[in-house]
Scaffold this motif. Sequence first.
Motif, PDB file in Angstrom:
ATOM      1  N   GLN A  42       0.832  -1.206   0.000  1.00 25.42           N
ATOM      2  CA  GLN A  42       0.000   0.000   0.000  1.00 25.42           C
ATOM      3  C   GLN A  42       0.866   1.255   0.000  1.00 25.42           C
ATOM      4  O   GLN A  42       0.574   2.229  -0.709  1.00 25.42           O
ATOM      5  N   ASP A  43       1.951   1.237   0.785  1.00 27.26           N
ATOM      6  CA  ASP A  43       2.878   2.378   0.826  1.00 27.26           C
ATOM      7  C   ASP A  43       3.448   2.675  -0.560  1.00 27.26           C
ATOM      8  O   ASP A  43       3.544   3.841  -0.971  1.00 27.26           O
ATOM      9  N   GLN A  44       3.847   1.623  -1.277  1.00 29.63           N
ATOM     10  CA  GLN A  44       4.457   1.827  -2.598  1.00 29.63           C
ATOM     11  C   GLN A  44       3.455   2.463  -3.570  1.00 29.63           C
ATOM     12  O   GLN A  44       3.839   3.280  -4.420  1.00 29.63           O
ATOM     13  N   GLU A  45       2.184   2.102  -3.430  1.00 30.86           N
ATOM     14  CA  GLU A  45       1.166   2.712  -4.278  1.00 30.86           C
ATOM     15  C   GLU A  45       0.935   4.169  -3.882  1.00 30.86           C
ATOM     16  O   GLU A  45       0.819   5.048  -4.742  1.00 30.86           O
ATOM     17  N   LEU A  46       0.898   4.438  -2.568  1.00 30.86           N
ATOM     18  CA  LEU A  46       0.679   5.805  -2.094  1.00 30.86           C
ATOM     19  C   LEU A  46       1.851   6.716  -2.450  1.00 30.86           C
ATOM     20  O   LEU A  46       1.666   7.916  -2.706  1.00 30.86           O
ATOM     21  N   GLU A  47       3.065   6.161  -2.476  1.00 31.50           N
ATOM     22  CA  GLU A  47       4.238   6.955  -2.854  1.00 31.50           C
ATOM     23  C   GLU A  47       4.141   7.443  -4.294  1.00 31.50           C
ATOM     24  O   GLU A  47       4.701   8.496  -4.648  1.00 31.50           O
ATOM     25  N   LEU A  48       3.425   6.668  -5.122  1.00 28.50           N
ATOM     26  CA  LEU A  48       3.248   7.058  -6.519  1.00 28.50           C
ATOM     27  C   LEU A  48       2.084   8.025  -6.712  1.00 28.50           C
ATOM     28  O   LEU A  48       2.102   8.862  -7.613  1.00 28.50           O
ATOM     29  N   THR A  49       1.063   7.899  -5.872  1.00 28.90           N
ATOM     30  CA  THR A  49      -0.167   8.679  -6.085  1.00 28.90           C
ATOM     31  C   THR A  49      -0.278   9.916  -5.196  1.00 28.90           C
ATOM     32  O   THR A  49      -1.048  10.823  -5.503  1.00 28.90           O
ATOM     33  N   LYS A  50       0.471   9.951  -4.084  1.00 21.66           N
ATOM     34  CA  LYS A  50       0.398  11.086  -3.171  1.00 21.66           C
ATOM     35  C   LYS A  50       1.763  11.766  -3.058  1.00 21.66           C
ATOM     36  O   LYS A  50       2.677  11.209  -2.429  1.00 21.66           O
ATOM     37  N   PRO A  51       1.933  12.931  -3.648  1.00 23.66           N
ATOM     38  CA  PRO A  51       3.224  13.632  -3.571  1.00 23.66           C
ATOM     39  C   PRO A  51       3.642  13.870  -2.122  1.00 23.66           C
ATOM     40  O   PRO A  51       2.850  14.307  -1.290  1.00 23.66           O
ATOM     41  N   GLY A  52       4.899  13.557  -1.838  1.00 20.93           N
ATOM     42  CA  GLY A  52       5.432  13.797  -0.506  1.00 20.93           C
ATOM     43  C   GLY A  52       5.100  12.735   0.519  1.00 20.93           C
ATOM     44  O   GLY A  52       5.495  12.848   1.687  1.00 20.93           O
ATOM     45  N   TYR A  53       4.387  11.675   0.110  1.00 20.71           N
ATOM     46  CA  TYR A  53       4.028  10.625   1.075  1.00 20.71           C
ATOM     47  C   TYR A  53       5.259   9.845   1.509  1.00 20.71           C
ATOM     48  O   TYR A  53       6.119   9.513   0.694  1.00 20.71           O
ATOM     49  N   ARG A  54       5.347   9.542   2.792  1.00 22.24           N
ATOM     50  CA  ARG A  54       6.436   8.709   3.320  1.00 22.24           C
ATOM     51  C   ARG A  54       5.841   7.578   4.153  1.00 22.24           C
ATOM     52  O   ARG A  54       4.886   7.778   4.909  1.00 22.24           O
ATOM     53  N   SER A  55       6.428   6.409   4.025  1.00 24.21           N
ATOM     54  CA  SER A  55       5.971   5.257   4.792  1.00 24.21           C
ATOM     55  C   SER A  55       6.137   5.519   6.287  1.00 24.21           C
ATOM     56  O   SER A  55       7.110   6.156   6.708  1.00 24.21           O
ATOM     57  N   PRO A  56       5.239   4.996   7.111  1.00 22.03           N
ATOM     58  CA  PRO A  56       5.392   5.136   8.564  1.00 22.03           C
ATOM     59  C   PRO A  56       6.500   4.253   9.120  1.00 22.03           C
ATOM     60  O   PRO A  56       6.904   4.424  10.268  1.00 22.03           O
ATOM     61  N   ILE A  57       6.975   3.321   8.323  1.00 22.19           N
ATOM     62  CA  ILE A  57       7.992   2.370   8.774  1.00 22.19           C
ATOM     63  C   ILE A  57       9.368   2.830   8.291  1.00 22.19           C
ATOM     64  O   ILE A  57       9.546   3.130   7.097  1.00 22.19           O
ATOM     65  N   PRO A  58      10.369   2.908   9.175  1.00 21.65           N
ATOM     66  CA  PRO A  58      11.723   3.294   8.756  1.00 21.65           C
ATOM     67  C   PRO A  58      12.241   2.398   7.622  1.00 21.65           C
ATOM     68  O   PRO A  58      11.900   1.214   7.547  1.00 21.65           O
ATOM     69  N   ASP A  59      13.069   2.973   6.743  1.00 26.66           N
ATOM     70  CA  ASP A  59      13.512   2.280   5.525  1.00 26.66           C
ATOM     71  C   ASP A  59      14.020   0.871   5.787  1.00 26.66           C
ATOM     72  O   ASP A  59      13.663  -0.079   5.083  1.00 26.66           O
ATOM     73  N   ARG A  60      14.862   0.716   6.798  1.00 28.70           N
ATOM     74  CA  ARG A  60      15.499  -0.581   7.041  1.00 28.70           C
ATOM     75  C   ARG A  60      14.477  -1.678   7.338  1.00 28.70           C
ATOM     76  O   ARG A  60      14.728  -2.854   7.061  1.00 28.70           O
ATOM     77  N   PHE A  61      13.316  -1.284   7.888  1.00 27.99           N
ATOM     78  CA  PHE A  61      12.343  -2.282   8.348  1.00 27.99           C
ATOM     79  C   PHE A  61      11.146  -2.432   7.408  1.00 27.99           C
ATOM     80  O   PHE A  61      10.219  -3.162   7.713  1.00 27.99           O
ATOM     81  N   GLN A  62      11.196  -1.735   6.272  1.00 30.35           N
ATOM     82  CA  GLN A  62      10.163  -1.912   5.265  1.00 30.35           C
ATOM     83  C   GLN A  62      10.335  -3.271   4.603  1.00 30.35           C
ATOM     84  O   GLN A  62      11.453  -3.706   4.321  1.00 30.35           O
ATOM     85  N   TRP A  63       9.202  -3.918   4.350  1.00 29.47           N
ATOM     86  CA  TRP A  63       9.222  -5.271   3.787  1.00 29.47           C
ATOM     87  C   TRP A  63      10.116  -5.358   2.558  1.00 29.47           C
ATOM     88  O   TRP A  63      10.881  -6.317   2.399  1.00 29.47           O
ATOM     89  N   ARG A  64      10.051  -4.376   1.683  1.00 31.13           N
ATOM     90  CA  ARG A  64      10.807  -4.406   0.426  1.00 31.13           C
ATOM     91  C   ARG A  64      12.317  -4.470   0.649  1.00 31.13           C
ATOM     92  O   ARG A  64      13.056  -4.940  -0.210  1.00 31.13           O
ATOM     93  N   ASN A  65      12.767  -3.991   1.844  1.00 27.96           N
ATOM     94  CA  ASN A  65      14.208  -3.882   2.094  1.00 27.96           C
ATOM     95  C   ASN A  65      14.799  -5.031   2.898  1.00 27.96           C
ATOM     96  O   ASN A  65      16.022  -5.152   2.973  1.00 27.96           O
ATOM     97  N   TRP A  66      13.967  -5.867   3.529  1.00 29.04           N
ATOM     98  CA  TRP A  66      14.539  -6.998   4.275  1.00 29.04           C
ATOM     99  C   TRP A  66      13.902  -8.343   3.919  1.00 29.04           C
ATOM    100  O   TRP A  66      14.494  -9.396   4.186  1.00 29.04           O
ATOM    101  N   ALA A  67      12.735  -8.301   3.302  1.00 25.80           N
ATOM    102  CA  ALA A  67      12.012  -9.550   3.071  1.00 25.80           C
ATOM    103  C   ALA A  67      11.840  -9.892   1.596  1.00 25.80           C
ATOM    104  O   ALA A  67      11.688 -11.070   1.250  1.00 25.80           O
TER     105      ALA A  67
END
Length: 484
Positions: A42-67
Amino acid sequence: MIVRTTVKSIQDIMRQDVGVDGDAQRISQLTWLFFLKIIDDQDQELELTKPGYRSPIPDRFQWRNWAANPEGITGQGLLDFVNDALFPTLKGLPLTGLPGDRRRVVRDVFEDAYNYMKSGQLLRQVVNKINLIDFNDLDERRHFGEFYEQLLNDLQSAGNAGEFYTPRAVTAFMVDRIDPRPGETLFDPACGTGGFLTCAIKHMEGAYVRTPKQRERMQGALRAVEKKQLPHMLCVTNMLLHGIEDPSFVRHDNTLARPLIAWGKADRVDIVVTNPPFGGREEDGIENNFPTFRTKETADLFLALIVRLLKDQGRAAVVLPDGTLFGEGIKTRLKEHLMKECDLHTIVRLPNSVFKPYASIGTNLLFFEKGRPTKETWFYEHRVPAGQKAYSMTKPIRLEHFQGCIDWWGGTAREGRVETEQAWRVPIEEVKARGYNLDFKNPHAAADDHGDPEALLASLARAEAEAAGYRGQLKAILAEALAR
């Protein structure tokens, strides 16, 4: 890719792990993992559709970065990362204090969550399977949503008295009769896994939501509280699956912990739909929050709270056990208060088997509106379909089983109601005469013919004499055997 097959294979992997014991732990483990994947998609979709949106989860712990990398961290390294870094970070996320803060959602979900798995290799296998599901694909999300409903249903073996799951036919029927609309404040004070919320969302999307503004109004008017960690986590994940961007309205708390008098005008709601836990008792001290209705019985306290929370003209649909209808003492005062403050216009009486297998208890659906006293109450006796003795796991209640009641209901104005073999009217004078005992039986039901009393007594006497004869024979046989 078949979602059901994928999730089944995930469960099979978990069964190999010595740390996961039983359905509740397995589903809890599945849910926090699914939550992280769903919110990242959902975050990845919101990053594309909402300018300036940032995930509530720090980068290191986002699913895309560790899983997301199937060849990524595994074994003891993965366990150390999850237990010593991921969980502590997400449990302690600092909040922004701004409206719609998704950090609160993440922190509340992980507040009491736990990683039960002991094998990093098996955990990596589970993560890789979850990666096969794309929650931004509407078709896959729909299929997963259907399976998720089955997953919640499976929790029947892990919960008590329906605390986790209300049959979806029941929630759908109640929501359909209440007919919520976008912008109306809808509250479930004991929301469990979110069944009433999802039914309300589906109802409004199907009947009223046509524009993004209407959808925004719908989402902004939802309210819910859940006391227990597992159903709270399941509910938040359920909201994400239904496209709710900000499920922070689902609070992890005990609604009854707040004094009744502290709920003011600003807390009033248009609609309450709920199945409060019945048969349960609150911890010491909670009853002091309800000085007029001092009791520890959970369902009674929730009923008192619901009456207070409704706005003038507000409406409610509540699941309550038979004990509430015929109970005395505090229950009598509660019913009197309810019928003075609200129009208790309809009670749908359900058969004992609706909540089987985890509860075999008579339940009722109470529908009432605040702002005018009750003058009469209509009762409708819901019956198991012809040719079926009872509802069961293999033959559960379905929405179409309520069609007879829907046809009889009389629309939103409840006009043209007539007495039938399943429906009858009771004036308030009769309720008062019975001391607010609402356990009215169907007057149109044919009384069971148990036979002539004299003949029954004679038959009982013969059976008792025959049993006495068998006892005498048995004593003689035993005495002979012991004499040898």
